[in-house]
Write an enzyme that holds these catalytic residues in place. Structure first.
Site, PDB file in Angstrom:
ATOM      1  N   THR A   1       8.927  -2.300   7.075  1.00 25.95           N
ATOM      2  CA  THR A   1      10.383  -2.256   7.174  1.00 25.95           C
ATOM      3  C   THR A   1      10.898  -1.063   6.388  1.00 25.95           C
ATOM      4  O   THR A   1      10.549  -0.898   5.219  1.00 25.95           O
ATOM      5  CB  THR A   1      10.978  -3.555   6.588  1.00 25.95           C
ATOM      6  OG1 THR A   1      10.578  -4.629   7.433  1.00 25.95           O
ATOM      7  CG2 THR A   1      12.488  -3.512   6.515  1.00 25.95           C
TER       8      THR A   1
ATOM      9  N   GLN B   1       6.012  -5.106  16.172  1.00 28.81           N
ATOM     10  CA  GLN B   1       5.991  -6.397  15.474  1.00 28.81           C
ATOM     11  C   GLN B   1       7.294  -7.158  15.746  1.00 28.81           C
ATOM     12  O   GLN B   1       8.377  -6.688  15.407  1.00 28.81           O
ATOM     13  CB  GLN B   1       5.812  -6.209  13.964  1.00 28.81           C
ATOM     14  CG  GLN B   1       5.474  -7.545  13.295  1.00 28.81           C
ATOM     15  CD  GLN B   1       5.416  -7.492  11.787  1.00 28.81           C
ATOM     16  OE1 GLN B   1       6.313  -6.938  11.159  1.00 28.81           O
ATOM     17  NE2 GLN B   1       4.394  -8.094  11.203  1.00 28.81           N
TER      18      GLN B   1
ATOM     19  N   HIS C   1       4.972 -11.734  14.330  1.00 33.02           N
ATOM     20  CA  HIS C   1       5.045 -11.812  12.865  1.00 33.02           C
ATOM     21  C   HIS C   1       5.136 -13.284  12.459  1.00 33.02           C
ATOM     22  O   HIS C   1       6.194 -13.905  12.567  1.00 33.02           O
ATOM     23  CB  HIS C   1       6.293 -11.058  12.401  1.00 33.02           C
ATOM     24  CG  HIS C   1       6.342 -10.775  10.927  1.00 33.02           C
ATOM     25  ND1 HIS C   1       5.473 -11.355  10.024  1.00 33.02           N
ATOM     26  CD2 HIS C   1       7.155  -9.960  10.192  1.00 33.02           C
ATOM     27  CE1 HIS C   1       5.772 -10.908   8.804  1.00 33.02           C
ATOM     28  NE2 HIS C   1       6.783 -10.058   8.882  1.00 33.02           N
TER      29      HIS C   1
ATOM     30  N   ASN D   1       4.415 -13.880   5.759  1.00 33.97           N
ATOM     31  CA  ASN D   1       5.372 -13.447   4.722  1.00 33.97           C
ATOM     32  C   ASN D   1       6.636 -14.293   4.585  1.00 33.97           C
ATOM     33  O   ASN D   1       7.676 -13.794   4.150  1.00 33.97           O
ATOM     34  CB  ASN D   1       5.759 -11.973   4.929  1.00 33.97           C
ATOM     35  CG  ASN D   1       4.557 -11.052   4.795  1.00 33.97           C
ATOM     36  OD1 ASN D   1       3.490 -11.500   4.357  1.00 33.97           O
ATOM     37  ND2 ASN D   1       4.701  -9.797   5.162  1.00 33.97           N
TER      38      ASN D   1
ATOM     39  N   TYR E   1       8.627 -15.756   6.863  1.00 29.53           N
ATOM     40  CA  TYR E   1       9.696 -15.707   7.865  1.00 29.53           C
ATOM     41  C   TYR E   1       9.566 -16.910   8.815  1.00 29.53           C
ATOM     42  O   TYR E   1       8.746 -17.793   8.591  1.00 29.53           O
ATOM     43  CB  TYR E   1       9.682 -14.340   8.565  1.00 29.53           C
ATOM     44  CG  TYR E   1       9.932 -13.237   7.543  1.00 29.53           C
ATOM     45  CD1 TYR E   1      11.168 -13.159   6.897  1.00 29.53           C
ATOM     46  CD2 TYR E   1       8.925 -12.361   7.159  1.00 29.53           C
ATOM     47  CE1 TYR E   1      11.396 -12.198   5.907  1.00 29.53           C
ATOM     48  CE2 TYR E   1       9.151 -11.406   6.171  1.00 29.53           C
ATOM     49  CZ  TYR E   1      10.380 -11.326   5.546  1.00 29.53           C
ATOM     50  OH  TYR E   1      10.614 -10.405   4.564  1.00 29.53           O
TER      51      TYR E   1
ATOM     52  N   ARG F   1       0.102 -11.927  13.123  1.00 32.55           N
ATOM     53  CA  ARG F   1      -0.083 -11.700  11.683  1.00 32.55           C
ATOM     54  C   ARG F   1       0.214 -12.978  10.902  1.00 32.55           C
ATOM     55  O   ARG F   1       1.263 -13.604  11.104  1.00 32.55           O
ATOM     56  CB  ARG F   1       0.862 -10.588  11.206  1.00 32.55           C
ATOM     57  CG  ARG F   1       0.532 -10.126   9.790  1.00 32.55           C
ATOM     58  CD  ARG F   1       1.368  -8.948   9.341  1.00 32.55           C
ATOM     59  NE  ARG F   1       0.553  -8.013   8.576  1.00 32.55           N
ATOM     60  CZ  ARG F   1       0.992  -7.309   7.536  1.00 32.55           C
ATOM     61  NH1 ARG F   1       2.240  -7.386   7.137  1.00 32.55           N
ATOM     62  NH2 ARG F   1       0.188  -6.487   6.891  1.00 32.55           N
TER      63      ARG F   1
ATOM     64  N   ASN G   1       8.521 -14.785  -0.705  1.00 34.72           N
ATOM     65  CA  ASN G   1       9.662 -15.490  -0.113  1.00 34.72           C
ATOM     66  C   ASN G   1       9.620 -16.989  -0.400  1.00 34.72           C
ATOM     67  O   ASN G   1      10.049 -17.810   0.419  1.00 34.72           O
ATOM     68  CB  ASN G   1       9.780 -15.223   1.404  1.00 34.72           C
ATOM     69  CG  ASN G   1      10.466 -13.894   1.686  1.00 34.72           C
ATOM     70  OD1 ASN G   1      11.319 -13.462   0.910  1.00 34.72           O
ATOM     71  ND2 ASN G   1      10.106 -13.244   2.773  1.00 34.72           N
TER      72      ASN G   1
ATOM     73  N   GLY H   1      -0.442  -0.046   4.271  1.00 34.92           N
ATOM     74  CA  GLY H   1       1.012  -0.028   4.246  1.00 34.92           C
ATOM     75  C   GLY H   1       1.524   1.139   3.429  1.00 34.92           C
ATOM     76  O   GLY H   1       1.754   2.242   3.949  1.00 34.92           O
ATOM     77  N   ARG H   2       1.678   0.920   2.107  1.00 30.85           N
ATOM     78  CA  ARG H   2       2.260   1.960   1.251  1.00 30.85           C
ATOM     79  C   ARG H   2       1.550   3.305   1.358  1.00 30.85           C
ATOM     80  O   ARG H   2       2.223   4.355   1.387  1.00 30.85           O
ATOM     81  CB  ARG H   2       2.328   1.449  -0.191  1.00 30.85           C
ATOM     82  CG  ARG H   2       3.405   0.379  -0.374  1.00 30.85           C
ATOM     83  CD  ARG H   2       3.162  -0.458  -1.590  1.00 30.85           C
ATOM     84  NE  ARG H   2       1.934  -1.238  -1.463  1.00 30.85           N
ATOM     85  CZ  ARG H   2       1.427  -2.003  -2.426  1.00 30.85           C
ATOM     86  NH1 ARG H   2       2.035  -2.074  -3.581  1.00 30.85           N
ATOM     87  NH2 ARG H   2       0.311  -2.680  -2.218  1.00 30.85           N
TER      88      ARG H   2
HETATM   89  C1  FNR Z   1       6.013  -4.290   3.932  1.00 26.09           C
HETATM   90  N1  FNR Z   1       5.249  -5.278   4.563  1.00 26.09           N
HETATM   91  C2  FNR Z   1       5.647  -5.755   5.793  1.00 26.09           C
HETATM   92  N2  FNR Z   1       4.900  -6.701   6.436  1.00 26.09           N
HETATM   93  C3  FNR Z   1       5.223  -7.110   7.691  1.00 26.09           C
HETATM   94  O1  FNR Z   1       4.522  -7.932   8.255  1.00 26.09           O
HETATM   95  N3  FNR Z   1       6.312  -6.566   8.324  1.00 26.09           N
HETATM   96  C4  FNR Z   1       7.117  -5.644   7.756  1.00 26.09           C
HETATM   97  O2  FNR Z   1       8.072  -5.155   8.368  1.00 26.09           O
HETATM   98  C5  FNR Z   1       6.806  -5.247   6.416  1.00 26.09           C
HETATM   99  N4  FNR Z   1       7.594  -4.364   5.737  1.00 26.09           N
HETATM  100  C6  FNR Z   1       7.199  -3.824   4.533  1.00 26.09           C
HETATM  101  C7  FNR Z   1       7.945  -2.799   3.957  1.00 26.09           C
HETATM  102  C8  FNR Z   1       7.509  -2.217   2.782  1.00 26.09           C
HETATM  103  C9  FNR Z   1       8.292  -1.077   2.200  1.00 26.09           C
HETATM  104  C10 FNR Z   1       6.327  -2.661   2.174  1.00 26.09           C
HETATM  105  C11 FNR Z   1       5.805  -2.011   0.919  1.00 26.09           C
HETATM  106  C12 FNR Z   1       5.606  -3.698   2.731  1.00 26.09           C
HETATM  107  C13 FNR Z   1       3.908  -5.602   4.056  1.00 26.09           C
HETATM  108  C14 FNR Z   1       2.906  -4.544   4.504  1.00 26.09           C
HETATM  109  O3  FNR Z   1       2.684  -4.598   5.894  1.00 26.09           O
HETATM  110  C15 FNR Z   1       1.536  -4.697   3.797  1.00 26.09           C
HETATM  111  O4  FNR Z   1       1.000  -5.945   4.094  1.00 26.09           O
HETATM  112  C16 FNR Z   1       1.677  -4.524   2.295  1.00 26.09           C
HETATM  113  O5  FNR Z   1       2.391  -3.338   1.977  1.00 26.09           O
HETATM  114  C17 FNR Z   1       0.329  -4.462   1.598  1.00 26.09           C
HETATM  115  O6  FNR Z   1      -0.413  -3.367   2.055  1.00 26.09           O
HETATM  116  P1  FNR Z   1      -0.572  -2.018   1.159  1.00 26.09           P
HETATM  117  O7  FNR Z   1       0.788  -1.434   0.997  1.00 26.09           O
HETATM  118  O8  FNR Z   1      -1.150  -2.462  -0.150  1.00 26.09           O
HETATM  119  O9  FNR Z   1      -1.496  -1.171   1.978  1.00 26.09           O
END
Ligand code: FNR
Length: 403
Positions: A43, A117, A198, A201, A203, A250, A258, A345-346
């Site tokens: 996101t 997603q 999705h 997390n 939701y 997922r 949450n 992700g990051r």
């Molecule tokens: C996320 N994550 C996330 N997960 C998901 O299922 N849908 C989403 O839209 C988002 N959005 C999102 C935004 C931001 C800014 C972050 C940091 C994380 C979770 C993401 O997909 C992932 O699971 C985590 O970031 C952990 O992976 P990394 O960052 O350690 O590689």
């Protein structure tokens, strides 16, 4: 007698010369992924306004990351009611389908592959984001101890506490399922290569799955099979819309994000992983319950490890895992056979060319959390590729095409 230093050195060199498992292709549904480095859904709260319509700048961002084996889009709401944060894109209006088509075209032009997603936030929302300022909906009226991100009167983003949601009535369930069907159909119309449901997390679908948020006494509450009923109805409907081979799902077992809780996650997720085998999906995507430990470079705590093993044993299709990985830990998990794909992700936020950097074992740019949600080009489309850093390619220029 072999010199141990030399032997270790030779082993390390042999290891270095062996092609990385991360760089091996993999068949996923009807597609052959070029390697195993997936872009996780992220996101970024930068959809065009009004209407939460993907904008040319979003197309630029995704096209920059098209070297991923697969891009999973940021979570995208299937309805107005499904929105929980300011400025997130939707896939329920004609303008949004058109906006996403420009994104998909840009990614395909750059030889990328992209799944959308599909998202309904359930209780993780705020009346200011809901139609007619109504309370958000959920399986049961359980208030989350969580915050969401809304737009204040000055047009800025602001954190706001979640409220007590309204419990969905039984009569509303077919309508909800239909929202996902429409989302899947619209995603395909927009030129997406597939969709990811999705159900992670905290939701809506996760709120139904988990006993802490689902207190229902009808057929959508109770044992794992009842709590997972909505997930499987949604999967039936999206599979009808675009075919099971283009559908991923997922899940986030053991996650407390949450304000989530389940009384017996092993039973819940063993049931779900087992039943998913009947579907022939593209993949199952798990948010690593050991994210924190992987990030710290220590072995996962026992329960997380057992959960991952349980899912790996139970689910017979392609398994993707996300959370806390770097190149080395990703390679290790693939080598060990714990996962088939790793989603980042990051690292993908800050490294548009992440696969090339991982394969070259090159240093990574550091992401800036202050620019994760909302804003414009800064922290979004201005992270440099390796070639740009070395002066071998021109700096990213956001020309008029992307405005
Ligand atoms: C996320 N994550 C996330 N997960 C998901 O299922 N849908 C989403 O839209 C988002 N959005 C999102 C935004 C931001 C800014 C972050 C940091 C994380 C979770 C993401 O997909 C992932 O699971 C985590 O970031 C952990 O992976 P990394 O960052 O350690 O590689």
């Amino acid at each position: 007698m072999p010199d141990t230093d030399t032997a270790a050195g030779a082993a390390a060199r042999a290891q270095e010369q062996r092609p990385l498992k991360l760089s091996e292709p993999l068949k996923v549904g009807p597609y052959t992924l070029r390697h195993r480095v997936v872009m996780a859904p992220l996101t970024r709260s930068r959809a065009g306004q009004p209407g939460n319509v993907p904008a040319p700048l979003n197309a630029c961002y995704y096209a920059q990351r098209a070297s991923a084996a697969l891009i999973i889009t940021e979570a995208t709401q299937v309805s107005l009611q499904g929105q929980g944060y300011a400025w997130t894109p939707g896939i329920h209006s004609r303008e949004q389908v058109e906006g996403w088509r420009r994104v998909a075209d840009a990614v395909h032009e750059a030889s990328g592959l992209m799944f959308m997603q599909l998202w309904h936030v359930g209780r993780i929302s705020h009346p200011s984001l809901q139609p007619d300022q109504m309370p958000p909906v959920a399986p049961s009226p359980v208030k989350p101890n969580a915050e969401t991100f809304i737009e204040n009167e000055r047009g800025e983003g602001e954190l706001a506490p979640c409220v007590t949601p309204r419990a969905l009535q039984l009569e509303e369930m077919p309508y909800l399922v239909r929202q996902y069907w429409r989302g899947a159909r619209n995603a395909m119309k927009a030129g997406m290569d597939g969709i990811e449901v999705h159900a992670a997390n905290g939701y809506l679908l996760d709120q139904f799955i988990s006993s802490g948020t689902n207190r229902r006494t009808d057929e959508y509450g109770g044992a794992p099979a009842q709590r997972a009923r909505l997930l499987f109805e949604v999967l039936d409907s999206v599979c009808e819309a675009c075919g099971p081979q283009k559908v991923g799902v997922r899940l986030s077992p053991l996650s407390t994000f949450n304000d989530m809780h389940d009384d017996d996650p092993e039973a819940t997720f063993a049931y779900i992983a087992g039943k998913l085998n009947d579907y022939g999906l593209a993949y199952l995507h798990i948010v690593n319950p050991a994210t924190a430990s992987v990030e710290r470079g220590v072995p996962p705590e026992e329960r997380a490890q057992r959960m991952i093993d349980l899912i790996r044993r139970t689910y017979r299709g392609v398994l993707m895992i996300a959370g806390g990985f770097n190149g080395q830990s990703a390679e290790h998990w693939l080598e060990a056979g714990t996962a088939d794909l790793i989603a980042f992700g990051r690292p993908f936020i800050a490294n548009p060319d992440l696969p090339a950097r991982l394969f070259a074992q090159a240093p990574l740019n550091t992401p800036d959390p202050a620019t994760f949600y909302g804003g414009g080009e800064r922290g979004y489309t201005d992270y440099p590729s390796l070639a740009q850093e070395r002066g071998e390619a021109p700096k990213a220029v956001i020309d008029d095409r992307w405005r």
